[in-house]
Design an enzyme around this catalytic site. Structure first.
Site, PDB file in Angstrom:
ATOM      1  N   PRO A 132     -28.118 -44.634 -17.197  1.00  0.00           N
ATOM      2  CA  PRO A 132     -27.051 -45.618 -16.383  1.00  0.00           C
ATOM      3  C   PRO A 132     -26.988 -44.779 -15.099  1.00  0.00           C
ATOM      4  O   PRO A 132     -26.587 -43.936 -14.660  1.00  0.00           O
ATOM      5  CB  PRO A 132     -25.910 -45.746 -17.160  1.00  0.00           C
ATOM      6  N   HIS A 151     -26.846 -25.895 -37.194  1.00  0.00           N
ATOM      7  CA  HIS A 151     -27.357 -25.981 -36.024  1.00  0.00           C
ATOM      8  C   HIS A 151     -29.020 -25.631 -36.097  1.00  0.00           C
ATOM      9  O   HIS A 151     -29.284 -24.719 -36.589  1.00  0.00           O
ATOM     10  CB  HIS A 151     -26.543 -25.266 -35.187  1.00  0.00           C
ATOM     11  N   HIS A 152     -29.810 -26.497 -35.171  1.00  0.00           N
ATOM     12  CA  HIS A 152     -31.136 -26.296 -35.043  1.00  0.00           C
ATOM     13  C   HIS A 152     -31.437 -26.188 -33.504  1.00  0.00           C
ATOM     14  O   HIS A 152     -31.799 -27.247 -32.680  1.00  0.00           O
ATOM     15  CB  HIS A 152     -32.030 -27.433 -35.505  1.00  0.00           C
ATOM     16  N   GLU A 153     -31.556 -25.129 -33.050  1.00  0.00           N
ATOM     17  CA  GLU A 153     -31.881 -24.880 -31.522  1.00  0.00           C
ATOM     18  C   GLU A 153     -33.362 -24.821 -31.638  1.00  0.00           C
ATOM     19  O   GLU A 153     -33.911 -23.959 -32.171  1.00  0.00           O
ATOM     20  CB  GLU A 153     -31.541 -23.638 -30.944  1.00  0.00           C
ATOM     21  N   HIS A 169     -28.369 -32.458 -28.959  1.00  0.00           N
ATOM     22  CA  HIS A 169     -28.123 -31.903 -27.479  1.00  0.00           C
ATOM     23  C   HIS A 169     -29.310 -31.632 -26.506  1.00  0.00           C
ATOM     24  O   HIS A 169     -30.440 -31.569 -27.216  1.00  0.00           O
ATOM     25  CB  HIS A 169     -27.364 -30.809 -27.673  1.00  0.00           C
ATOM     26  N   GLU A 170     -29.097 -31.668 -25.424  1.00  0.00           N
ATOM     27  CA  GLU A 170     -30.288 -31.982 -24.655  1.00  0.00           C
ATOM     28  C   GLU A 170     -31.024 -32.883 -25.029  1.00  0.00           C
ATOM     29  O   GLU A 170     -32.490 -32.518 -24.997  1.00  0.00           O
ATOM     30  CB  GLU A 170     -30.769 -30.390 -24.247  1.00  0.00           C
ATOM     31  N   GLU A 204     -25.744 -35.429 -26.536  1.00  0.00           N
ATOM     32  CA  GLU A 204     -25.199 -34.824 -25.485  1.00  0.00           C
ATOM     33  C   GLU A 204     -25.785 -35.901 -24.260  1.00  0.00           C
ATOM     34  O   GLU A 204     -25.747 -37.144 -24.257  1.00  0.00           O
ATOM     35  CB  GLU A 204     -25.620 -33.336 -25.068  1.00  0.00           C
ATOM     36  N   GLU A 216     -19.280 -26.934 -21.544  1.00  0.00           N
ATOM     37  CA  GLU A 216     -19.857 -25.491 -21.300  1.00  0.00           C
ATOM     38  C   GLU A 216     -20.128 -25.339 -19.964  1.00  0.00           C
ATOM     39  O   GLU A 216     -19.845 -24.029 -19.541  1.00  0.00           O
ATOM     40  CB  GLU A 216     -21.125 -25.238 -22.274  1.00  0.00           C
TER      41      GLU A 216
END
Lengths: 685, 685
Positions: free
Chosen positions: A190, A375-377, A455-456, A474, A480
């Protein structure tokens, strides 16, 4: 002869144009659709004043005749709707979808074979949406490659614009900028606007599936064109008829908070496709996360490894003791020890590090009534994640978890996939390939009753309505950046987010940092001295609490270390008390990037919560409490800036007090420089 | 977890890297090429200091394995060159090409089948160039689609950068901006830089054929990636092996004028492919052009039509009387009467308007020793022009002309071509499709011995060496912005052009406006009142003269109306005397965007000319005349700002005087605010 003056150019041939008009239920918003001189255009007015000047519609294809010229209105259909639907979780339980609809079909018979496209407009009291709908037709057989969407948004060059740039390496994670629209090159949606006569607009999109993301690209000063993100080697969108585009949304309000009190984006998404999503429970969580960002711990499995069995138990204990439902653990899985950035194929989603007893910890957590958030990066290596997706999610389920936080850390154009010839392709994080990837993940998660926090990500476009297991994400500059950003988030950041990024949907901002002077502590790792003393949240302590109300996320983190909360249990009480799921949400007052006051009613407790925060400027605000139930008394537990509070010089000065109030009262409070206030209203029985 | 700090990320595995170094003939510039950790990189130092930090090389393809990872230096070859070649016309007759060369072959055997690419570096004393060369090889069969060139230019985020933005609608026609490189999103080349320790750089490309144009895209702060312009529906470049890329050039100098005194771009182009181009004679011209821009006349054939037989005769008479070789006529051909912008298929290149007697005028011009310069406005409709190209050029030749000025007025992404299915495609003005179009036109013109002056072109990359019939072009903000631009060209513009756009090649700026207060004259057309009084050249009269020396174009216009010159014949004498073709050119002194002093020796007369001009700041300059032949006396005819001259308040205050000087003298002169000086040095026999 170079570009000549626009004035000298306008020699439009007179044409027999058809004009159709759609108005909002309250009659204040009007959309005018025309086929003037063979071009499809729309314009929008608000209270009789034009807010979007006539702007083109259409699209171009690579191998087919597109929709640009020779267009004529050949049909139209009208409808109206006034229904209310319920969210399994959200900013409000009940959402009213009241709109008038006009579907305009444009046919073109010159410049190629006969073909037609329908543009469906919906006018709500808080703005409009429209999308393209292409039916199967003889002239549009086979694969269609969209090379340009011609949609324009002519907001005027002097209109004030708040935005982040879209053609940048760091995805959506930029400090918001403000400029006259005529000086903005490119912008994410937006994007938020204030016209010269004080009307507020926000341009965004809804239901972004099977398409690529839209940004705004300056075509002429003050006139933006929809810029679809392209495939690395190809067009902007690969599709075939029939298809529909995402909705292009324009929220319109006479006060800035009107943009927040609008459900257009959700209403333009399809209903829940998943059925029962009771596994996707809103809640608060803590996690092994901030410790890595401040360089106390590492994701890598060296002696400073954060994700150890012992450390995770400590977090589980803290969560259980203080009523948090989840514990996030980052760095639990193999892949972090080498150069993983832009190299995501190193990650395993099934193999824990030896010092992380995944089975034992799962049992331990369950025994304490806490769930691990896995967590899965991916480092944006799509192929590596897609290959392991089912096994990775199966493991999540096997250890009894319902939640995954994914990560896509990489530069904007570096999402990797490998085709069946073994060739590596690099796509934008908001390209169609990535949109498709996210849907693959969401659907695989839904099959296993797993909720996602991405995230990202690609920006939110309200898909949580259709896929309510996509709970949070995110998609803007998060906490951070206060650990290591250059610069950290400025004092205006949180007051900006409410009127910009948060219009898209929930944001896992990871608030609640209580250690506001991390540099005063000695470094934990000898190889990593503390960084710049500017790297800290530029807020008061009370403002940290306020963000739990102003920033919506159904998965809301208390991001600081347990030991930092233990030092300030008085203030921490608010985080323990505040809910993460809401019966109602009301933006009370504020101004873009300056201040915001939100009230929300907890869905379970029916208690009300209020959060207000300000930018660098101290501010005395007075807020009507008329949202409270009439005639009822409430105990207001107030966490406000102390008289000497200042984000930089005195961030911890906080006053915690209780008063009895009713809905007839006004609540007057002083907000310090980058300060805030958080209030819990407990109904007196 | 969002992007993490770069410091935390650098965990590069140690690798056995090969390093090759190339130095310039004078040893001051060194290029270091490596295959560190499987990546190809180069870095550049100047006087032992790094000016380009290690920067990636490589490219990615759509359907083939590219060059990005697993790369190792597998071969190299060295060469040296010191030759001098002659230009048929130019800034200098003789050009020395002295360089050392290093061709580095990178092979890759991991991540796909064996393949290799060669990067050829050339180091000159004034900078470096390098290009990619791909040979035919089994792994790279068939059509190759380049989706990304990975070339980086790591200049540092604090390096000062002068540039125009590349992702904008108005092509290259922007006022130059200055910013720390770390704050620049996207930029055209040439872009000019000054490092923190005062070294000047310019990044550009040479020999742009069979490829798409390169701009600079910020990858990380201070590190730009080559951004190739894409096809509307497809990749960035469509090619096949073998191919070579254009040269990427980095000019390096310890003084700003060193960038100008460099022939790298020309030297990296191929020799003359056309042979005798004596038809492409440099010269000065006037034309029916400015009258339209100031709204006295129209291109359209109404009662204010500029291109009438009578008006053209008046221009021919004036040209003949004052020694101009050409008369440009715009608006002579059918197509101007409707809405031609973005609608270029209305133009005919063979049909004159009835009030323009093309045959009679040609004869009349010939009888006076003047040539008509024929104007072809395409409005960027490539197909319409390509269809008529041969007939249009044949007509030019039939009327005895050797010159065509083309125009491509349209928005940046609106160059239209229609494929064999009749589908319209819209390409960028600097896309590969447009590069190809320009070559088609240049070659068709060469076949007919016609010279071209391209407006709204792709930027110059030195192709005039190979195709010397491509004499001049636009490609930056020209004089017409002073007629109607918002804002007009600022006082710094001409001093900026010398160090930026003009590094690319000749620029048909169309200087010499003598009426510096056009708003004081009554309007000619009742429908077109005079515009903003700010719309005027923001210079003194003397500065207008100075531009004939500072701005190089072998086709140099005297752009004002004859009647305006007739009012100031004393100053006009300099324009009559100055040459347009040079034996030598020397940038004497100056600073980017502040001031410039150039000396040039006429190729025919051997007379020297000096031009110096300044921005808003008045300036006293002293210039050594050591470029004059030692021991010889010269009559210096000086046109300088008068003592009360000021571009805004007193633009016409000029002193014209003559002095005798020798090469041992210094020439001290005062330049007024946005003023200048022009000098003709006539050798005393």
């Amino acid at each position: 002869m170079a570009a000549i003056s626009w004035a000298a150019m306008s020699v439009a041939a007179p044409a027999q144009a058809e004009t159709l008009t759609l108005t909002s239920p309250d009659g204040r918003i009007a959309v005018t659709v025309k086929d003037d001189a063979g071009q499809a255009t729309y314009a929008v007015s608000f209270n009789g004043k034009e807010v979007i000047a006539p702007s083109k519609l259409g699209m171009l294809f690579a191998e087919h005749h597109g929709f640009e010229r020779g267009m004529a209105i050949t049909g139209s259909a009208r409808a109206a709707n006034d229904t209310t639907w319920e969210q399994p979780w959200g900013e409000r339980r009940l959402v009213r979808d009241q709109h008038n609809e006009l579907a305009v079909t444009f046919g073109t018979e010159t410049d190629g074979p006969a073909r037609n496209i329908t543009v469906r407009f919906r006018a709500f009291d808080t703005g409009i949406g429209f999308r393209y709908e292409l039916t199967a037709q003889p002239a549009l057989q086979g694969d269609i490659a969209i090379v340009e969407e011609l949609t324009q948004f002519s907001v005027g060059d002097k209109t004030t614009m708040w935005y982040t740039p879209s053609d940048e390496f760091n995805r959506n994670e930029y400090i918001y900028r403000v400029a006259p629209a005529g000086e903005v090159d490119d912008a994410h949606t937006p994007s938020t606007f204030r016209t010269t006569d004080g009307t507020y607009l926000a341009i965004h999109e809804a239901a972004l599936v099977n398409y690529s993301s839209m940004s705004l690209d300056q075509l002429r000063p003050g006139n933006f064109q929809a810029n679809l993100r392209n495939w690395s080697g190809g067009p902007k969108v690969k599709t075939s008829a029939p298809f529909t585009s995402p909705w292009r949304t324009i929220q319109i309000a006479d006060k800035a908070v009107g943009l927040i009190n609008s459900d257009i984006v959700l209403n333009l998404n399809e209903p829940n496709a998943l059925g029962d999503v009771s596994y996707a429970k809103p809640g608060k969580y803590i996690g092994i996360w901030w410790a890595m960002h401040i360089n106390d711990r590492t994701w890598a499995s060296n002696k400073y490894h954060g994700a150890t069995t012992a450390e995770t138990k400590r977090y589980i204990d803290f969560a259980a003791k203080h009523g948090f439902s989840g514990v996030l653990v980052e760095g639990w899985n193999k892949g972090w020890d080498g150069d993983w950035f832009n190299n995501g194929d190193v990650f395993s989603f099934t193999e824990p590090y030896p010092d992380y007893d995944i089975k034992g910890l799962s049992k331990y957590a369950a025994s304490k009534g806490v769930e691990l958030i896995v967590h899965h990066e991916t480092s944006a290596n799509l192929t590596n994640y897609e290959k392991q997706l089912e096994a990775g999610l199966d493991l999540v389920k096997a250890i009894g978890s319902n939640y995954v936080k994914t990560g896509y850390v990489s530069d904007a154009g570096d999402a990797v996939w490998i085709d069946d010839k073994g060739i590596r392709h690099y796509e934008y994080y908001d390209s169609q390939r990535m949109i498709d990837h996210h849907m693959t993940v969401i659907k695989a998660a839904a099959e296993r009753q797993i909720a996602m926090d991405t995230h990202e990500p690609v920006k939110d476009t309200g898909l949580r309505r259709t896929f309510p297991n996509w709970m949070s994400r995110e998609g803007a500059r998060g906490m951070e950046f206060n650990a290591w950003g250059t610069p950290p988030n400025p004092p205006s950041h949180e007051a900006m987010l409410s009127f910009t990024a948060l219009l898209a949907g929930p944001f896992d901002y990871t608030p609640g940092i209580f250690d506001l002077r991390p540099n005063e502590r000695p470094p934990v790792r000898p190889d990593m001295p503390r960084g710049d003393p500017k790297n800290r949240p530029q807020t008061t302590l009370a403002k940290q609490l306020a963000t739990y109300v102003t920033i919506y996320s159904p998965l809301q983190m208390a991001a600081d270390l347990p030991e930092n909360y233990e030092k300030r249990m008085d203030a921490f009480q608010f985080i323990k008390d505040v809910e993460a799921d809401w019966e109602q949400s009301i933006a009370l007052d504020g101004e873009v990037g300056q201040w915001i006051a939100m009230a929300r009613q907890g869905r379970k407790s029916k208690e009300w919560f209020l959060g207000a925060l300000t930018d660098e400027s101290p501010r005395d605000v007075s807020l009507a409490l008329s949202f409270l139930e009439p005639g009822r008394k409430y105990r207001a537990q107030i966490y406000r800036d102390g008289p000497h509070a200042h984000w930089d010089y005195n961030p911890y000065d906080i006053v915690i007090e209780e008063k009895v109030v009713t809905g007839g009262d006004s609540f007057a409070v002083h907000l310090a420089a980058s300060g805030g206030v958080a209030v819990r209203f407990i109904p007196v029985k």
